[in-house]
Design a protein around this motif. Structure first.
Motif, PDB file in Angstrom:
ATOM      1  N   UNK A   1      48.230  42.206  33.519  1.00  0.00           N
ATOM      2  CA  UNK A   1      49.450  42.062  34.306  1.00  0.00           C
ATOM      3  C   UNK A   1      50.406  41.063  33.644  1.00  0.00           C
ATOM      4  N   UNK A   2      51.695  41.413  33.528  1.00  0.00           N
ATOM      5  CA  UNK A   2      52.644  40.497  32.870  1.00  0.00           C
ATOM      6  C   UNK A   2      52.779  39.162  33.581  1.00  0.00           C
ATOM      7  N   UNK A   3      52.471  39.134  34.878  1.00  0.00           N
ATOM      8  CA  UNK A   3      52.565  37.886  35.627  1.00  0.00           C
ATOM      9  C   UNK A   3      51.528  36.847  35.193  1.00  0.00           C
ATOM     10  N   UNK A   4      50.451  37.292  34.533  1.00  0.00           N
ATOM     11  CA  UNK A   4      49.417  36.335  34.135  1.00  0.00           C
ATOM     12  C   UNK A   4      48.943  36.472  32.699  1.00  0.00           C
ATOM     13  N   UNK A   5      49.308  37.568  32.026  1.00  0.00           N
ATOM     14  CA  UNK A   5      48.744  37.796  30.691  1.00  0.00           C
ATOM     15  C   UNK A   5      49.178  36.738  29.688  1.00  0.00           C
ATOM     16  N   UNK A   6      50.412  36.262  29.798  1.00  0.00           N
ATOM     17  CA  UNK A   6      50.851  35.217  28.887  1.00  0.00           C
ATOM     18  C   UNK A   6      50.096  33.925  29.089  1.00  0.00           C
ATOM     19  N   UNK A   7      49.928  33.538  30.319  1.00  0.00           N
ATOM     20  CA  UNK A   7      49.195  32.313  30.632  1.00  0.00           C
ATOM     21  C   UNK A   7      47.742  32.419  30.179  1.00  0.00           C
TER      22      UNK A   7
END
Length: 270
Positions: free
Chosen positions: A51-57
């Protein structure tokens, strides 16, 4: 990119088992369960976060990131880009698996965008690597229609122009960083008959580069040698693709540094 004579496949496998690195895997629906089990059998810890909401983190927390474009959606692509950008910022290695990138405009655009984010390692079949290098491949969908040897020149060029390690996998694997080259023998002709084996291999490459982030060439060779050795062991017990699949997981889980040392078949070309 550095190398170290001590970073043999056997020693890297031992290091992986000792540290159980966290591997962030963005892969396709078909491969998700199989890839996670394969990473576990290798000795690492998989996390299937997209999910883009958490993949970066999350990418910043993991030891390495792997991105497989097998089943694309716009939402997943945003997650892939966020993860790759974060991995770069956190100085974490990441692996790109450009599955059938030549098949549609959406795949071509996604792959171009991801290449601009500078993957540490690219792993694909011969047709994918030929097409990625600008050549004409005989691939059909996710299946390779070309032998590995025809992709070696494209792999060298791609490695040099993109400053990355390129692994071409097939009956005999080929790995290059544009200067060094090896071929890896082993595996089984049952492997192409089971879905997601290549996707799982990409995830295992991520596990190995997580424990050798400054030596991606050596890590890639170690991952492919480990996979090939497990495949050769599983083939001796299997009676078909169904039994091969679970024998492979058992063989990978049971492989240790000593047995890998004796079973690795690696030809150094330069």
């Amino acid at each position: 990119m550095t190398t170290d004579a001590n970073l043999t496949p056997a020693r890297l496998l031992a290091r992986l088992r000792d540290t159980a690195p966290l591997v962030h895997c963005i892969t396709n629906y078909v491969a998700m369960n199989i890839a996670a089990n394969t990473v576990l059998a290798a000795g690492a810890s998989p996390a299937m976060v997209h999910a883009p909401e958490e993949s970066g983190e999350f990418a910043a927390l993991a030891g390495a990131l792997t991105i497989n474009i097998g089943t694309l959606s716009s939402e997943w692509v945003r997650g892939m880009k966020a993860a790759a950008q974060s991995a770069n910022q956190a100085h974490k290695p990441w692996v790109l698996d450009p599955v059938a990138h030549f098949a549609t405009a959406f795949r071509r655009t996604t792959t171009t965008d991801l290449l601009e984010l500078r993957p540490t390692i690219i792993r694909g079949n011969a047709s994918e690597i030929i097409a990625l290098g600008g050549g004409k491949s005989a691939g059909q969908g996710v299946d390779s229609g070309d032998p590995v040897e025809l992709a070696e020149d494209a792999a060298r060029t791609l490695a040099q122009t993109r400053n990355t390690v390129v692994a071409v996998t097939g009956a005999v694997d080929f790995v290059t960083d544009g200067t060094r080259e090896v071929r890896i023998f082993g595996g089984s002709d049952q492997m192409p008959k089971i879905t997601a084996m290549g996707c799982s291999l990409t995830a295992v490459v991520g596990a190995f580069v997580a424990v050798a982030p400054n030596a991606p060439f050596d890590a890639t060779v170690a991952a492919l040698a480990t996979f090939a050795a497990a495949g050769a062991i599983a083939e001796k017990e299997a009676t078909g693709p169904g039994t091969f699949a679970w024998h492979f997981l058992d063989a990978l889980y049971g492989l240790d540094a000593n047995s890998l040392e004796t079973k690795s078949r690696i030809e150094t070309l330069s």
